[in-house]
Structures are given as C-alpha cells and as structure tokens.
Design a protein around this motif. Sequence first.
Motif, PDB file in Angstrom:
ATOM      1  N   LEU A 108     -25.066  51.155  24.336  1.00 34.76           N
ATOM      2  CA  LEU A 108     -24.097  51.621  25.324  1.00 34.76           C
ATOM      3  C   LEU A 108     -23.826  50.525  26.349  1.00 34.76           C
ATOM      4  CD1 LEU A 108     -22.261  53.723  26.519  1.00 34.76           C
ATOM      5  CD2 LEU A 108     -24.232  54.768  27.651  1.00 34.76           C
ATOM      6  N   ARG A 109     -24.846  49.786  26.691  1.00 35.59           N
ATOM      7  CA  ARG A 109     -24.657  48.657  27.616  1.00 35.59           C
ATOM      8  C   ARG A 109     -23.648  47.658  27.040  1.00 35.59           C
ATOM      9  NH1 ARG A 109     -26.829  45.668  31.661  1.00 35.59           N
ATOM     10  NH2 ARG A 109     -26.572  43.426  31.410  1.00 35.59           N
ATOM     11  N   ASP A 110     -23.779  47.343  25.758  1.00 33.04           N
ATOM     12  CA  ASP A 110     -22.838  46.418  25.121  1.00 33.04           C
ATOM     13  C   ASP A 110     -21.412  46.954  25.185  1.00 33.04           C
ATOM     14  OD1 ASP A 110     -24.850  44.648  24.521  1.00 33.04           O
ATOM     15  OD2 ASP A 110     -25.036  45.260  22.422  1.00 33.04           O
ATOM     16  N   ILE A 111     -21.265  48.249  24.948  1.00 37.00           N
ATOM     17  CA  ILE A 111     -19.937  48.857  24.980  1.00 37.00           C
ATOM     18  C   ILE A 111     -19.332  48.740  26.379  1.00 37.00           C
ATOM     19  CG2 ILE A 111     -18.691  51.053  24.861  1.00 37.00           C
ATOM     20  CD1 ILE A 111     -20.688  51.840  22.602  1.00 37.00           C
ATOM     21  N   LEU A 112     -20.101  49.121  27.393  1.00 37.32           N
ATOM     22  CA  LEU A 112     -19.595  49.075  28.762  1.00 37.32           C
ATOM     23  C   LEU A 112     -19.254  47.654  29.195  1.00 37.32           C
ATOM     24  CD1 LEU A 112     -22.034  51.646  30.408  1.00 37.32           C
ATOM     25  CD2 LEU A 112     -19.603  51.988  29.913  1.00 37.32           C
ATOM     26  N   CYS A 113     -20.091  46.706  28.801  1.00 37.80           N
ATOM     27  CA  CYS A 113     -19.848  45.319  29.189  1.00 37.80           C
ATOM     28  C   CYS A 113     -18.704  44.694  28.404  1.00 37.80           C
ATOM     29  CB  CYS A 113     -21.134  44.491  29.006  1.00 37.80           C
ATOM     30  SG  CYS A 113     -22.411  44.853  30.216  1.00 37.80           S
ATOM     31  N   SER A 114     -18.258  45.386  27.372  1.00 43.15           N
ATOM     32  CA  SER A 114     -17.137  44.886  26.583  1.00 43.15           C
ATOM     33  C   SER A 114     -15.800  45.390  27.103  1.00 43.15           C
ATOM     34  CB  SER A 114     -17.299  45.316  25.115  1.00 43.15           C
ATOM     35  OG  SER A 114     -18.446  44.729  24.544  1.00 43.15           O
ATOM     36  N   ILE A 115     -15.825  46.174  28.141  1.00 42.79           N
ATOM     37  CA  ILE A 115     -14.598  46.719  28.726  1.00 42.79           C
ATOM     38  C   ILE A 115     -14.281  45.944  29.997  1.00 42.79           C
ATOM     39  CG2 ILE A 115     -13.488  48.755  29.689  1.00 42.79           C
ATOM     40  CD1 ILE A 115     -15.402  50.450  27.992  1.00 42.79           C
ATOM     41  N   ASP A 116     -13.217  45.172  29.950  1.00 42.25           N
ATOM     42  CA  ASP A 116     -12.854  44.310  31.073  1.00 42.25           C
ATOM     43  C   ASP A 116     -12.020  45.062  32.110  1.00 42.25           C
ATOM     44  OD1 ASP A 116     -12.529  42.098  32.665  1.00 42.25           O
ATOM     45  OD2 ASP A 116     -10.834  41.316  31.516  1.00 42.25           O
ATOM     46  N   LEU A 117     -12.563  46.177  32.549  1.00 45.54           N
ATOM     47  CA  LEU A 117     -11.986  46.942  33.650  1.00 45.54           C
ATOM     48  C   LEU A 117     -13.127  47.352  34.563  1.00 45.54           C
ATOM     49  CD1 LEU A 117      -9.477  49.385  31.842  1.00 45.54           C
ATOM     50  CD2 LEU A 117      -8.878  47.461  33.318  1.00 45.54           C
ATOM     51  N   PRO A 118     -12.886  47.448  35.864  1.00 41.90           N
ATOM     52  CA  PRO A 118     -13.944  47.903  36.763  1.00 41.90           C
ATOM     53  C   PRO A 118     -14.350  49.332  36.450  1.00 41.90           C
ATOM     54  CG  PRO A 118     -11.851  47.790  37.922  1.00 41.90           C
ATOM     55  CD  PRO A 118     -11.637  47.148  36.589  1.00 41.90           C
ATOM     56  N   LYS A 119     -15.636  49.579  36.525  1.00 43.49           N
ATOM     57  CA  LYS A 119     -16.194  50.891  36.176  1.00 43.49           C
ATOM     58  C   LYS A 119     -17.022  51.406  37.349  1.00 43.49           C
ATOM     59  CE  LYS A 119     -17.823  48.678  32.700  1.00 43.49           C
ATOM     60  NZ  LYS A 119     -16.856  47.554  32.653  1.00 43.49           N
ATOM     61  N   TYR A 120     -16.855  52.687  37.656  1.00 45.09           N
ATOM     62  CA  TYR A 120     -17.554  53.316  38.770  1.00 45.09           C
ATOM     63  C   TYR A 120     -18.166  54.636  38.305  1.00 45.09           C
ATOM     64  CZ  TYR A 120     -15.062  49.974  41.686  1.00 45.09           C
ATOM     65  OH  TYR A 120     -14.574  48.811  42.225  1.00 45.09           O
ATOM     66  N   ILE A 121     -19.337  54.934  38.837  1.00 44.31           N
ATOM     67  CA  ILE A 121     -19.972  56.232  38.603  1.00 44.31           C
ATOM     68  C   ILE A 121     -19.431  57.233  39.623  1.00 44.31           C
ATOM     69  CG2 ILE A 121     -22.147  57.510  38.810  1.00 44.31           C
ATOM     70  CD1 ILE A 121     -22.064  55.955  36.254  1.00 44.31           C
TER      71      ILE A 121
END
Length: 295
Positions: A108-121
Amino acid sequence: MTVGSAPGAVSKGRPARRVLLVDLDDTLYRVHKIPEIVKERIQEYMVKKLGIPQEEVAAKTTEYYLTYGTTLAGLVAAGYRIDYDDWHEFVHQGALDYDTLLQPDPSLRDILCSIDLPKYILTNANRVHTERALARLGLSDCFQGLFYFENVMELAASHGFDTAHGVLCKPNPRIYQLVAEQLGVGLSEVIFFDDSVRNVASAHGLGALTVLVGTDKPCPGADLALPTMHALPAAMPELMDQPGLVHEHHHTHAPAAAVEQQGGGVLAVPAAARGTSGGGGGIAIAVPAARVPAS
C-alpha cells in the motif's frame, strides 16, 4: 501526471483532481478486532464514566452513531460533558495494542507513493490514534497532512461552529467544506476515500469524486467501489505515476502556494495561500513525524 490530461473511465469529463482525502480506520487497513474493541470500550465508558445504565448503552450507541456520525458527537449533543482527551485515551490508545493489531503494509505504501498528488488523512479519530496507526502501517510519510479530531474541532471553532456544545465530524457536510477551503481546493477537485456509505454520499453530494472502500459493489453516492485500497492501481490507473515521486518531493506538491513551517512538525496554511476558497486565518495541519466506527 496523467490525471486530467488522460482521464480514466471514472474521472472522464470531470474537473482535474488535485487532492486525495483518505479516511484511516477500515479504509487504509481493516482489522475486524479493532472496531469490536472500540465499541466495547465506548459502552464501558458510557457506563463507568457517564453513569448510563448498562441496559441502555447498546441502543444509545447505535442511535447516536446513526444520528450524529459518532457516538461521541451524539453524547455531546445530548448534553453529556466529556473530557475529549480522556475519551480518546480510554476508547483508542488505552485499549488498542497497536504493535500486535497492525502491521506494516509495504504494498500500500508503494501505491500511495506512486500517486503524484498531495494526500491528506481525514478521520474522526484523534491525533494520537491516527499517528500511531499510520506509523505501524508504515504510511506516515505518504501523507502531506492529517485532519483528525483535535484540529478539525479547532478549524470548526475558527469558522463559528459551537464546539462547546457539539462535535464536527463526518458525515456532516461542513467538515468537507472546511477541509477543502483549508487546502485551497474546491470539492470538485477532491477524490475522497472512505469505508462508510454515508460519509461517501455526503462528500459526493458536495461534488467530490468518491471511492467506497471495503466492497466491490457500488452504491448511490459512490463513483467507485474497491474491496481494498490495494485495488486502486487497476481501478484508477490514471492516478498512478512513477513510484516514490510524492515521497521525494514531500512538500512541493502542497495545494497551497505558500506553506509556513512551524515547530513540532505542523504546517499552517495561511489564508492568503488558499486562493479564492475563503476562510479565516491559518489552522494547524499535522504533518506525520513518524475513524474508528461509532467513536
């Protein structure tokens, strides 16, 4: 980045997406024992610390959760005076063995780091629970900021919400509006992930592109349904970019043009940096150093 220029089926014909807003509990991970423990502790708190008769707590827990979004919000609306720190300590961090219940999720870390958009919880849970859970999952630095109980309540208070007599939480539409304003984006530019049908429906009604996590069966209010976040690359390939991009450029993709670094790993987004979205002065957004249903 491919989002907007070559949209997939879900985002075709929609505004370009600029921000991912992601729930924590039962969305980034799913451990059935955790909501069971939390529910037991909530009911124990209601009996031991609020004096509610044991035979009434089950019905009240359900009623408040369904009516107000969380049991805590319902209790406060019903007039109970609650020390929020004491509540969260009793219900979350004082009850959960994070090291045993949660394990790192490198895929899941790889997936999230592969998305070049800012991500917020965006979670209804408190800061300590949020940070501990993300740290155990190995996902802390995948997110540019965290919106949790404490800073959502601060944000709400700064915009006139009566936090002395109420709790602002999902699925109240106001929470999505305030968070989007704080990030300097419109809700039509947000992709929102959550395991709750009503949370997703509320955000969808305001224009967000919504993803229901935990099922592969779509429902009204959800643009997409995923059994887990691990299915995201196949379902929305237009989001994927080169691995590690977000991690390598951790602060360069923030939606606000100007972000001030403060002490203690906290970012405050100044009003001037939020474009035309409105809002008052900056509010603290925790950046990781390192929702539990019915809470």
